[in-house]
Design a protein around this motif. Structure first.
Motif, PDB file in Angstrom:
ATOM      1  N   SER B   5      47.402  37.440  41.176  1.00  0.00           N
ATOM      2  CA  SER B   5      46.705  38.623  40.697  1.00  0.00           C
ATOM      3  C   SER B   5      47.569  39.334  39.665  1.00  0.00           C
ATOM      4  O   SER B   5      48.737  39.647  39.941  1.00  0.00           O
ATOM      5  CB  SER B   5      46.417  39.563  41.867  1.00  0.00           C
ATOM      6  OG  SER B   5      45.840  40.778  41.407  1.00  0.00           O
ATOM      7  N   HIS B   7      47.943  42.586  36.942  1.00  0.00           N
ATOM      8  CA  HIS B   7      47.425  43.940  36.737  1.00  0.00           C
ATOM      9  C   HIS B   7      48.333  44.720  35.803  1.00  0.00           C
ATOM     10  O   HIS B   7      49.556  44.600  35.907  1.00  0.00           O
ATOM     11  CB  HIS B   7      47.358  44.642  38.110  1.00  0.00           C
ATOM     12  CG  HIS B   7      46.876  46.043  38.036  1.00  0.00           C
ATOM     13  ND1 HIS B   7      45.550  46.386  37.950  1.00  0.00           N
ATOM     14  CD2 HIS B   7      47.563  47.217  37.994  1.00  0.00           C
ATOM     15  CE1 HIS B   7      45.435  47.693  37.878  1.00  0.00           C
ATOM     16  NE2 HIS B   7      46.633  48.218  37.909  1.00  0.00           N
ATOM     17  N   LEU B  26      49.123  36.198  45.957  1.00  0.00           N
ATOM     18  CA  LEU B  26      48.388  36.820  47.064  1.00  0.00           C
ATOM     19  C   LEU B  26      48.488  36.060  48.380  1.00  0.00           C
ATOM     20  O   LEU B  26      48.466  36.654  49.449  1.00  0.00           O
ATOM     21  CB  LEU B  26      46.916  36.989  46.679  1.00  0.00           C
ATOM     22  CG  LEU B  26      46.653  37.912  45.487  1.00  0.00           C
ATOM     23  CD1 LEU B  26      45.157  38.093  45.289  1.00  0.00           C
ATOM     24  CD2 LEU B  26      47.338  39.255  45.662  1.00  0.00           C
ATOM     25  N   GLY B 110      47.769  33.996  36.365  1.00  0.00           N
ATOM     26  CA  GLY B 110      47.061  35.253  36.437  1.00  0.00           C
ATOM     27  C   GLY B 110      45.995  35.304  35.365  1.00  0.00           C
ATOM     28  O   GLY B 110      45.920  34.429  34.500  1.00  0.00           O
ATOM     29  N   SER B 111      45.183  36.344  35.407  1.00  0.00           N
ATOM     30  CA  SER B 111      44.064  36.459  34.466  1.00  0.00           C
ATOM     31  C   SER B 111      44.467  37.095  33.145  1.00  0.00           C
ATOM     32  O   SER B 111      43.651  37.201  32.236  1.00  0.00           O
ATOM     33  CB  SER B 111      42.925  37.259  35.099  1.00  0.00           C
ATOM     34  OG  SER B 111      43.421  38.513  35.546  1.00  0.00           O
TER      35      SER B 111
END
Lengths: 112, 118
Positions: B5, B7, B26, B110-111
């Motif tokens: 994840s 952020h 995660l 991750g994105s």
């Protein structure tokens, strides 16, 4: 540093046709991986081929590896509109620190 | 499984300020994480490799004092862009290795974080 070069840089084909992308690299590798990236998004792991393997299949994907020529190819059969994306090869280089280095990428567009 | 994840997904900051990007594993422990940056229509360039509990290894040409990497736990790595300038605007992506065995098929990404410095 960039390890690999991919060709073509861009590819546009008709839906239903096959798409072939090539990747060449410079140094010895432990494995080679292919990833897909949709515009502005993260990467999706597609397939990994180890240095002692020559060919691998996963669904509509077929990957080949020629370590003598330091090259790999990714074939997507029966392409779909959803396959439109950038495709990158990444080499897991054989060094003291395991890390993957990306190629320059191929932008694939599937015409409906 | 093996989800990373990242952020925030997007951040806009003023020139001269610092921005922190977080990358969390995660459902697994990430002993090694990698940070990449990507300019529009270009490939991913490896910036640094971070190992839990030790200093990051930076690639040639990457300023370690500008891009601070901290990997204080097995589930979190952070990248801080210090004194950001417009030329630092880019797409930053983290990646986690599942373990240190190079033969294992374990890299998850991750994105990404789109950083815009104005």
């Amino acid at each position: 540093s960039q390890q690999g070069e991919e060709d073509p840089q861009a590819l546009s084909i008709q839906e239903g046709e096959n798409a072939t992308m090539n990747c060449s690299y410079k140094t010895s590798i432990n494995n080679l991986q292919w990833y897909r990236q949709n515009s502005g998004r993260g990467l999706v792991h597609l397939i990994l081929i180890r240095s002692n393997e020559r060919e691998k299949h996963s669904g509509r994907l077929r990957v080949t590896l020629d370590t003598s020529k330091k090259s790999s190819s990714l074939l997507i059969t029966a392409s779909r509109a959803a396959d439109t994306a950038s495709y990158f090869c990444a080499t897991d280089i054989y060094s003291s620190a395991s890390k993957i280095i990306f190629g320059s990428g191929t932008r694939l567009s599937i015409r409906p | 499984g093996a989800v990373v994840s990242q952020h925030p997904s997007r951040v806009i900051c003023k020139s001269g300020t610092s921005v922190k990007i977080e990358c969390r594993s995660l459902d697994f422990q990430a002993t090694t994480m990698f940070w990449y940056r990507q300019f529009p229509k270009q490939s991913l360039m490896l910036m640094a490799t971070s190992n839990e509990g030790s200093k990051a290894t930076y690639e040639q040409g990457v300023e370690k004092d500008k891009f601070l990497i901290n990997h204080a736990s097995l589930t979190l790595s952070t990248l801080t862009v210090t004194s950001a300038h417009p030329e630092d605007s880019s797409f930053y992506i983290c990646s986690a290795a599942l373990d240190k065995d190079r033969a294992y098929a374990g890299y998850t990404f991750g994105s990404g974080t789109r950083l815009t410095v104005v």
